[in-house]
Design an enzyme around this catalytic site. Structure first.
Site, PDB file in Angstrom:
ATOM      1  N   GLN A   1      13.026  -2.592  11.965  1.00  0.00           N
ATOM      2  CA  GLN A   1      12.292  -1.154  11.970  1.00  0.00           C
ATOM      3  C   GLN A   1      12.358  -0.875  13.041  1.00  0.00           C
ATOM      4  O   GLN A   1      11.398  -1.316  14.230  1.00  0.00           O
ATOM      5  CB  GLN A   1      10.399  -1.345  10.967  1.00  0.00           C
ATOM      6  CG  GLN A   1       9.998   0.305  11.133  1.00  0.00           C
ATOM      7  CD  GLN A   1       8.534  -0.584  10.352  1.00  0.00           C
ATOM      8  OE1 GLN A   1       8.105  -0.246  11.104  1.00  0.00           O
ATOM      9  NE2 GLN A   1       8.720  -0.244   9.294  1.00  0.00           N
TER      10      GLN A   1
ATOM     11  N   TYR B   1       1.534   6.368  13.492  1.00  0.00           N
ATOM     12  CA  TYR B   1       2.576   6.127  15.070  1.00  0.00           C
ATOM     13  C   TYR B   1       3.142   7.380  14.891  1.00  0.00           C
ATOM     14  O   TYR B   1       2.971   8.702  14.507  1.00  0.00           O
ATOM     15  CB  TYR B   1       3.365   4.932  14.883  1.00  0.00           C
ATOM     16  CG  TYR B   1       2.914   3.480  14.517  1.00  0.00           C
ATOM     17  CD1 TYR B   1       2.220   2.961  15.728  1.00  0.00           C
ATOM     18  CD2 TYR B   1       2.696   3.363  13.638  1.00  0.00           C
ATOM     19  CE1 TYR B   1       2.154   1.612  16.063  1.00  0.00           C
ATOM     20  CE2 TYR B   1       2.220   1.711  13.318  1.00  0.00           C
ATOM     21  CZ  TYR B   1       1.346   1.041  14.808  1.00  0.00           C
ATOM     22  OH  TYR B   1       1.127  -0.186  14.793  1.00  0.00           O
TER      23      TYR B   1
ATOM     24  N   GLY C   1       3.704  -8.152   2.886  1.00  0.00           N
ATOM     25  CA  GLY C   1       3.381  -8.804   4.385  1.00  0.00           C
ATOM     26  C   GLY C   1       2.840  -9.815   4.430  1.00  0.00           C
ATOM     27  O   GLY C   1       3.155 -10.679   4.541  1.00  0.00           O
TER      28      GLY C   1
ATOM     29  N   GLU D   1     -17.311 -34.730  -4.912  1.00  0.00           N
ATOM     30  CA  GLU D   1     -17.989 -33.591  -4.867  1.00  0.00           C
ATOM     31  C   GLU D   1     -18.899 -33.239  -6.183  1.00  0.00           C
ATOM     32  O   GLU D   1     -18.909 -33.682  -7.453  1.00  0.00           O
ATOM     33  CB  GLU D   1     -17.074 -32.475  -4.912  1.00  0.00           C
ATOM     34  CG  GLU D   1     -17.321 -31.007  -5.427  1.00  0.00           C
ATOM     35  CD  GLU D   1     -18.217 -30.860  -4.295  1.00  0.00           C
ATOM     36  OE1 GLU D   1     -19.246 -30.531  -4.684  1.00  0.00           O
ATOM     37  OE2 GLU D   1     -17.932 -30.678  -3.421  1.00  0.00           O
TER      38      GLU D   1
END
Length: 647
Positions: free
Chosen positions: A103, A177, A322, A416
């Site tokens: 990009q 941007y 992403g 646990e």
């Protein structure tokens, strides 16, 4: 195949992709300071590309050495001397079977570095940068000559990408941007041919596209990323984005990658878990209906079932990931193989990848994946000697320690007393925190699949000693803080944790004490359930240990809610359904309540278990998680990983 649409081949222009998964361009800050490709960046992308994703769009790269570089150690493409490293990066990605994209970016007003010069369409600053840097953050208005130079820089950079053997180039026209600075009326106040009408505001982008096409021809795959909306009150919405997308198609672009937001509206760009998943898919769907070229949908598409649904319902042609590929680079391979339960899910905390790393000028990390950014350096390796390991505590720290220790070849028993999950259970009860539930489920599933023995009891020193363990990891968590305020032990006083786990029921009129995330979350949770809530704190809300995106999102949620927020008061007493508090001048205020909820932070649990175990000769003892120092998922998981690698 469980996700047939997701794993059908697809085309973007002349480029065929093996599946519909695209890695979104996300800056890692792993390049060298001059923008050249580093060994660290190569190692990182080799691992990401091995994960099976069809197209890897590697980062955003700055296009000139004047004012386009946004962030520290950002990838560059503004010089022919960048090409050797870029060629190695592209080759590394393609050698793993993925297609390689890059990009191109000019930061405009959003220059994270804050260094001059800062250039934009108009002198409208990014407010967060102005708060940090003062008037230096006010952009210089680009002249016509400078705009023409930027157009050439983009075209030259596309040509360099072709020379470096990338398969695709994306133009960054989203997220606030430079190109967005021209597209949005919020940041474009020009009166020349680059301002005013939409035709003028999108002139910069159209000239960039035409310049690039003139330099690399029509056949090379060229795409653009657009914000479906910048979410600014005086900005641009999806109707204008659709017109921009139509223009891009007419000028010969091969796909539209749809996202949303800008840095001021960051919660729409990198949405936290309090924002609905698939947040910007609605915009991708709207754009797809208006153009004939493929649309890449993005925005918190964390799990493969969400991705498949988008494709089946025709809301996008490709899926962009992403943060999920930082949480688990093997996301795509696991989904393809039907092992979706093994995908380590992104919890959208924005803590490891943004707040404590990128926002502090470090390379990105991940709360749930300690290996990101440390490829070739930090990894799970077989232990030299197989040992018998006890883990005490089944929260995120305990389960991660058990997972890593087992993968290293040790025999692990986990103690646990409750069901597995620890405070992840209470933390994920509210709808706006449900991402934590996916992560808790993932860890519990790994315990079962790895064969970790689960002992459902509270471990005592004798249990560990008689079990003849070689090492023990104590991860018993923290407890709610209880300051010395008269009346906090009264019957009407309830712990926020017990509200979330159902052990306590609040009355109709509620006062929540505290100002951190837990206090805000329980206040919102109870208000949404129909309670009348007052949130009372002595300082500003969420002033410490709260990510920027959570603070923005929760502040907006509070503003929309009926929660009454009162700050600047110190609670002095709780008695018979009344909270007494005073301000700094000594003025007293009273608040009536059927229930008082305490959410005043957490403190480590102090017991003698670790000391008792250390007294046993030869036993390795590790204390991790909230037991040592209360923190977040990041702290728990990273400490657990390190401890397990030392056994």
């Amino acid at each position: 195949m469980k996700y047939p649409k997701l794993f059908a081949p697809g085309r973007i222009g002349s480029l065929t992709l093996p599946n519909r998964v695209v890695k979104a361009p996300t800056s890692t800050a792993m390049s060298n300071m001059d923008g050249t490709v580093s060994d660290r960046l190569i190692r990182h992308y080799r691992e990401v590309a091995r994960g099976g994703t069809g197209l890897i769009i590697a980062e955003y790269a700055f296009v000139d050495n004047i004012a386009s570089k946004s962030a520290h150690c950002q990838l560059g493409i503004c010089s022919d001397e960048h090409i050797p490293g870029l060629a190695l990066l592209a080759a590394t990605i393609k050698e793993q079977g993925a297609r390689a994209g890059i990009q191109l970016e000019h930061c405009g007003r959003q220059k994270f570095l804050g260094t001059p010069p800062i250039k934009s369409a108009s002198a409208v600053p990014w407010l967060a940068l102005k708060a940090r840097s003062g008037d230096k953050a006010i952009p210089e208005v680009l002249s016509i000559e400078e705009i023409e130079q930027i157009v050439e820089a983009f075209g030259d950079s596309v040509k360099r990408a072709v020379m470096a053997d990338f398969d695709l180039v994306e133009i960054h026209g989203a997220h606030g941007y430079l190109i967005t600075n021209f597209l949005s009326p919020h940041t474009n106040k020009r009166t020349d041919r680059y301002g005013g009408t939409l035709e003028n505001r999108m002139r910069l982008l159209s000239e960039i596209i035409q310049n690039a096409r003139g330099k690399v021809g029509r056949e090379f795959p060229l795409t653009v990323r657009l914000s479906g909306s910048d979410y600014e009150p005086d900005g641009f919405g999806v109707d204008e984005t659709i017109e921009v997308a139509k223009m891009c198609e007419k000028l010969g672009l091969d796909a539209i990658h749809v996202s949303g937001g800008d840095h001021h509206q960051m919660i729409h760009q990198v949405s936290p878990m309090s924002i609905p998943r698939m947040h910007n898919v609605w915009a991708a769907e709207a754009v797809r209906k208006a153009v004939g070229i493929p649309v890449i949908a993005s925005g918190s598409i964390t799990l493969p079932e969400f991705a498949e649904a988008i494709l089946v319902e025709g809301k996008g042609d490709f899926i962009s990931l992403g943060r999920p590929l930082w949480a688990d680079p093997e996301w795509t391979n696991k989904a393809r193989d039907g092992r979706q339960e093994d995908i380590r899910p992104c919890i959208r905390c924005n803590d490891g990848c943004l707040d404590r790393t990128f926002f502090h000028f470090q390379a990105v990390g991940c709360s749930v994946n300690p290996e990101i950014g440390r490829e070739g350096d930090l990894q799970i390796t077989p232990a030299l000697q197989r040992k018998k390991v006890a883990v005490v505590g089944g929260g995120p720290a305990g389960m991660e320690a058990a997972r890593v220790a087992t993968l290293r070849g040790h025999s692990v028993t986990l103690f646990e007393k409750r069901s597995l999950g620890g405070v992840l259970f209470e933390g994920s009860v509210a709808d706006f925190k449900s991402d934590l539930g996916f992560y808790s489920e993932y860890l519990a599933t790994q315990m079962k699949k790895l064969g970790v023995e689960i002992v459902s009891k509270e471990a005592k020193a004798d249990d560990i000693k008689t079990g003849q363990f070689d090492a023990v990891v104590v991860a018993t968590g923290g407890k709610s803080a209880m300051p010395a305020i008269p009346g906090l032990n009264g019957p009407e006083v309830l712990d926020a944790i017990n509200i979330f786990n159902g052990q306590a029921k609040a009355g109709k009129q509620v006062v929540v004490l505290g100002g951190g995330e837990t206090a805000v979350e329980v206040a919102l949770y109870l208000e949404q359930a129909g309670h009348h809530v007052t949130l009372l704190h002595r300082r500003e809300l969420m002033a410490r240990d709260c990510t920027i995106t959570d603070k923005i999102s929760y502040s907006e949620m509070l503003a929309r809610s009926a929660v009454k927020v009162v700050t600047g008061l110190q609670v002095t007493e709780v008695k018979k359904g009344r909270v007494t508090a005073t301000d700094k001048h000594g003025k007293t205020s009273y608040f009536e309540a059927d229930s008082v909820i305490t959410a005043l932070g957490y403190v480590p649990v102090k017991d003698e278990l670790a000391d008792q175990l250390r007294a046993k000769s030869g036993m390795m003892v590790f204390e991790i998680g909230d037991r040592v120092r209360t923190g977040k998922v990041y702290d728990a998981v990273h400490a657990a990983y390190r401890a397990a690698c030392q056994i």
